[in-house]
Motif scaffolding. Structure first.
Motif, PDB file in Angstrom:
ATOM      1  N   ALA A 275      -9.386 -10.001   0.943  1.00 47.49           N
ATOM      2  CA  ALA A 275      -8.837  -9.811   2.284  1.00 47.49           C
ATOM      3  C   ALA A 275      -7.323  -9.669   2.198  1.00 47.49           C
ATOM      4  O   ALA A 275      -6.655 -10.416   1.491  1.00 47.49           O
ATOM      5  CB  ALA A 275      -9.193 -10.982   3.189  1.00 47.49           C
ATOM      6  N   ASP A 276      -6.822  -8.668   2.882  1.00 42.07           N
ATOM      7  CA  ASP A 276      -5.375  -8.398   2.892  1.00 42.07           C
ATOM      8  C   ASP A 276      -4.967  -8.210   4.355  1.00 42.07           C
ATOM      9  O   ASP A 276      -5.275  -7.182   4.929  1.00 42.07           O
ATOM     10  CB  ASP A 276      -5.117  -7.130   2.072  1.00 42.07           C
ATOM     11  N   SER A 277      -4.357  -9.156   5.063  1.00 46.34           N
ATOM     12  CA  SER A 277      -4.005 -10.443   4.550  1.00 46.34           C
ATOM     13  C   SER A 277      -4.439 -11.553   5.511  1.00 46.34           C
ATOM     14  O   SER A 277      -4.562 -11.316   6.706  1.00 46.34           O
ATOM     15  CB  SER A 277      -2.483 -10.469   4.347  1.00 46.34           C
TER      16      SER A 277
ATOM     17  N   GLY B 251      -5.249  -6.405   9.583  1.00 43.83           N
ATOM     18  CA  GLY B 251      -3.928  -6.358  10.204  1.00 43.83           C
ATOM     19  C   GLY B 251      -2.873  -5.646   9.382  1.00 43.83           C
ATOM     20  O   GLY B 251      -1.697  -5.703   9.704  1.00 43.83           O
ATOM     21  N   GLU B 252      -3.276  -4.982   8.289  1.00 45.58           N
ATOM     22  CA  GLU B 252      -2.284  -4.258   7.492  1.00 45.58           C
ATOM     23  C   GLU B 252      -2.285  -2.783   7.863  1.00 45.58           C
ATOM     24  O   GLU B 252      -2.970  -2.368   8.781  1.00 45.58           O
ATOM     25  CB  GLU B 252      -2.568  -4.461   5.998  1.00 45.58           C
ATOM     26  N   ARG B 253      -1.523  -1.971   7.119  1.00 42.41           N
ATOM     27  CA  ARG B 253      -1.344  -0.573   7.515  1.00 42.41           C
ATOM     28  C   ARG B 253      -2.633   0.257   7.397  1.00 42.41           C
ATOM     29  O   ARG B 253      -3.368   0.144   6.428  1.00 42.41           O
ATOM     30  CB  ARG B 253      -0.282   0.074   6.631  1.00 42.41           C
ATOM     31  N   GLY B 254      -2.855   1.098   8.403  1.00 39.02           N
ATOM     32  CA  GLY B 254      -4.041   1.942   8.433  1.00 39.02           C
ATOM     33  C   GLY B 254      -4.067   2.960   7.306  1.00 39.02           C
ATOM     34  O   GLY B 254      -5.116   3.224   6.717  1.00 39.02           O
ATOM     35  N   ASN B 255      -2.888   3.522   6.989  1.00 34.71           N
ATOM     36  CA  ASN B 255      -2.876   4.578   5.959  1.00 34.71           C
ATOM     37  C   ASN B 255      -3.268   4.025   4.591  1.00 34.71           C
ATOM     38  O   ASN B 255      -3.874   4.718   3.790  1.00 34.71           O
ATOM     39  CB  ASN B 255      -1.511   5.272   5.911  1.00 34.71           C
ATOM     40  N   GLU B 256      -2.952   2.737   4.351  1.00 26.58           N
ATOM     41  CA  GLU B 256      -3.349   2.147   3.064  1.00 26.58           C
ATOM     42  C   GLU B 256      -4.864   2.108   2.938  1.00 26.58           C
ATOM     43  O   GLU B 256      -5.414   2.363   1.872  1.00 26.58           O
ATOM     44  CB  GLU B 256      -2.804   0.713   2.944  1.00 26.58           C
ATOM     45  N   MET B 257      -5.526   1.786   4.053  1.00 27.78           N
ATOM     46  CA  MET B 257      -6.985   1.723   4.029  1.00 27.78           C
ATOM     47  C   MET B 257      -7.571   3.122   3.861  1.00 27.78           C
ATOM     48  O   MET B 257      -8.572   3.309   3.184  1.00 27.78           O
ATOM     49  CB  MET B 257      -7.520   1.096   5.320  1.00 27.78           C
TER      50      MET B 257
ATOM     51  N   LYS C 124       1.177  -7.215  -3.083  1.00 25.32           N
ATOM     52  CA  LYS C 124      -0.091  -7.849  -2.696  1.00 25.32           C
ATOM     53  C   LYS C 124      -1.211  -6.822  -2.553  1.00 25.32           C
ATOM     54  O   LYS C 124      -2.295  -6.984  -3.105  1.00 25.32           O
ATOM     55  CB  LYS C 124       0.071  -8.588  -1.357  1.00 25.32           C
ATOM     56  N   THR C 125      -0.903  -5.766  -1.799  1.00 24.30           N
ATOM     57  CA  THR C 125      -1.943  -4.782  -1.510  1.00 24.30           C
ATOM     58  C   THR C 125      -2.401  -4.065  -2.783  1.00 24.30           C
ATOM     59  O   THR C 125      -3.603  -3.908  -3.016  1.00 24.30           O
ATOM     60  CB  THR C 125      -1.423  -3.770  -0.471  1.00 24.30           C
ATOM     61  N   ILE C 126      -1.442  -3.668  -3.607  1.00 20.85           N
ATOM     62  CA  ILE C 126      -1.803  -2.965  -4.837  1.00 20.85           C
ATOM     63  C   ILE C 126      -2.644  -3.863  -5.740  1.00 20.85           C
ATOM     64  O   ILE C 126      -3.648  -3.432  -6.315  1.00 20.85           O
ATOM     65  CB  ILE C 126      -0.536  -2.507  -5.611  1.00 20.85           C
TER      66      ILE C 126
HETATM   67 MG   LIG Z   1       0.596  -4.876   1.720  1.00 21.48          MG
END
Ligand SMILES: [Mg+2]
Ligand SMILES: Nc1ncnc2c1ncn2[C@@H]1O[C@H](COP(=O)(O)OP(=O)(O)OP(=O)(O)O)[C@@H](O)[C@H]1O
Length: 537
Positions: free
Chosen positions: A320-322, A252-258, A230-232
């Motif tokens: 928006a994720d998610s 609400g998803e992971r901080g490192n991804e952002m 989803k994120t990718i």
């Molecule tokens: Mg994700």
């Protein structure tokens, strides 16, 4: 006027003694003056949702009304910014408070010190209607229109440099027009009328553009279980979509991804313009390590910013994720208010809230007479990959494009793992026609051929499982080979290679080659040439 805290439960606070409060009014809670919103009123008793960490808040601490609802600051300087769910610029927060943002700090969303060059489009004596552009400033590559929030005759208008605190024009009524306006986050911004979505927004993902196209102003949801991509997918679309402005909400998803996304956006080039991606992007971040309650507000902050640029006639994409994490925040808030729970503990108004949010997408004729669009692509993370759960179901009922991610495809590392038999686009017919006109007249025909092959292969696969591939007739083995190519060379797209973006022309070329291979080989089989020999050739 000051009230008093009577009870606290998580982020919900019970307040007494505040007269004249309104529903959804913004309040300052406790000695720390935390930002909160009135979510229920009973006489002089109010229930307040606090959008910041409530640790340390005590009974009998004061609560003050502000007289206005929770708002977003709209004006030049939004592009390229990274905001939290309450539109506070994260960079500035970090500079002033260090990495542990406690949230007690009042920080302005936009920089009041920065000066901008104002180019008027109206003159003294002109009549101004609400939504008219009085002028513009250059915001990076964009002409940022300054839209009037009121009507009247212009008695005075400025030209040249100004800062956001200074008026740009004055109306006969004495009212000033600023380059900055506040807008309540929960109220959709007005437009003249909604138009019917008919132009595709190119995502650069072959499976989407070819099979499940998304129109400008449409809404797409991407439900998918854990790790299905989803994120990718959201991030890849954010990079390549053919739009003017992208608003990305990390909800609400992971901080490192952002953090990675931000870094990438700062370095990579906009594929459609000679600039950095970040210059046309707004990031709204409320990751899993930030207060849950602000997450509920974050998607409204983002959509209001999106509508603001739509009103200038731009094509805006909101990702928006998610949405599930937003819905979970809603559930948490509702349960701390002791509301009657509905399905799976979500409040009974979950579906109507989701509907109300998705409704803010659309292609519209603006008050100014331009056409602008706001497209939404939202991921949904159903727990356990169970698509019958309420958030997926409510999304499914309201979105026009449904891109279902398939765990078994993801396991086989087929990305994007969009299930092509269960996903759909309600706009397929109309947009297919549009691609045929704009890209190639072969588009529709190739689409139908490709669909047909995929369907036939599904039936064949069942037989092949019983008799083995070798037991099939030559033409059937050829069909399976062609579909294998469609899967690996056409439907798969690796987000980490050059192939991450496929223009409609490239999409067409790849599918055309595969279909041509199939037609040529079919012809040879009819002539009696053996399947093995064709493959060798
Ligand atoms: Mg994700
Ligand atoms: N288009 C793609 N190309 C190549 N690899 C991909 C692609 N999409 C996903 N992947 C792989 O799948 C992994 C998981 O993807 P991603 O983090 O987007 O899943 P997710 O659905 O967001 O997961 P979660 O449910 O944990 O949020 C990635 O780390 C990557 O290795």
């Amino acid at each position: 006027m000051t009230g008093c805290i009577r009870g606290i439960s998580g982020s919900t606070v019970w307040v007494e003694g505040l007269k004249g409060l309104r529903l959804f009014e913004r309040v300052r809670v406790g000695n720390a003056e935390l930002t909160g919103e009135v979510v229920r009123l009973e006489g002089e008793r109010a229930v307040v949702q606090v959008y910041e960490e409530t640790t340390g808040l005590g009974i009998n601490e004061p609560v003050k009304g502000t007289g206005s609802p929770l708002t977003v600051m709209l004006g030049p300087g939004i592009l390229g910014a990274v905001f939290d769910g309450l539109q506070r610029p994260l960079e500035q927060l970090r500079a002033e408070m260090g990495p542990f943002i406690s949230g007690t700090k009042e920080v302005s969303a936009l920089d009041y010190k920065r000066s901008w060059e104002f180019h008027p489009l109206k003159s003294e004596g002109d009549e101004l209607r609400e939504g008219d552009a009085i002028g513009y400033v250059e915001e990076g590559a964009f002409r940022h229109l300054i839209l009037a929030g009121a009507s009247g005759i212009i008695s005075w208008i400025r030209e040249g440099s100004f800062s956001l605190g200074e008026p740009l024009a004055r109306l006969g009524s004495g009212e000033d027009v600023y380059g900055l306006q506040e807008w309540p986050v929960r109220s959709p911004r007005p437009y003249r009328r909604k138009l019917s979505p008919s132009v595709p927004m190119i995502t650069g993902q072959r499976v989407i553009d070819f099979f499940f196209p998304i129109p400008r102003g449409g809404t797409a949801v991407i439900p998918g279980g854990f790790g299905t991509g989803k994120t990718i997918l959201e991030q890849t679309i954010a990079k390549f979509a053919d739009v003017d402005i992208v608003v990305y909400v990390g909800c609400g998803e992971r901080g490192n991804e952002m953090a990675e996304l931000l870094e990438e956006f700062q370095t990579i080039k906009d594929p459609w313009r000679e600039r950095r991606l970040i210059d046309r992007t707004v990031l709204v971040v409320n990751t899993s390590n930030m207060p849950v309650s602000a997450r509920e507000a974050s998607i409204y902050t983002a959509v209001t910013i999106g509508e603001y640029y739509r009103d200038m006639g731009y094509n805006v994409l909101l990702l928006a994720d998610s949405v599930s994490r937003w819905a979970e925040a809603l559930r948490e808030i509702s349960s701390s208010m002791e509301e009657m729970p509905g399905e799976e503990g979500y409040p009974t108004y979950l579906a109507s809230r989701i509907f109300g949010f998705y409704e803010r997408a659309g292609i519209v004729e603006t008050l100014n007479g331009d056409v602008g669009s706001l497209t939404m692509i939202l991921s949904v993370s159903p727990p356990g990959g169970d698509f019958t759960e309420p958030v997926t179901q409510a999304s499914l009922r309201t979105a026009g494009v449904f891109l279902m991610l398939d765990t078994s495809l993801a396991h086989r590392r087929h990305f994007p793992a969009i299930n092509w038999s269960q996903s759909y686009s309600l706009y397929q017919k109309e947009l297919k026609k549009n691609f045929s006109e704009k890209v190639s007249s072969e588009w529709e025909d190739l689409h139908d051929r490709c669909r047909g092959l995929l369907q036939s292969e599904e039936e064949l696969r069942e037989i092949a499982e019983i008799v083995g591939k070798e037991g099939l007739r030559d033409e059937d083995r050829l069909l399976m080979e062609a579909v294998e190519r469609i899967r690996t060379e056409f439907l798969c797209q690796n987000a980490y290679t050059e192939d991450a973006f496929s223009s409609p022309e490239k999409t067409l070329k790849i599918i055309k080659e595969i279909i041509r291979f199939f037609d040529d080989a079919s012809e040879q089989i009819r002539k009696g040439i053996l399947y093995e020999d064709i493959l060798k050739a």
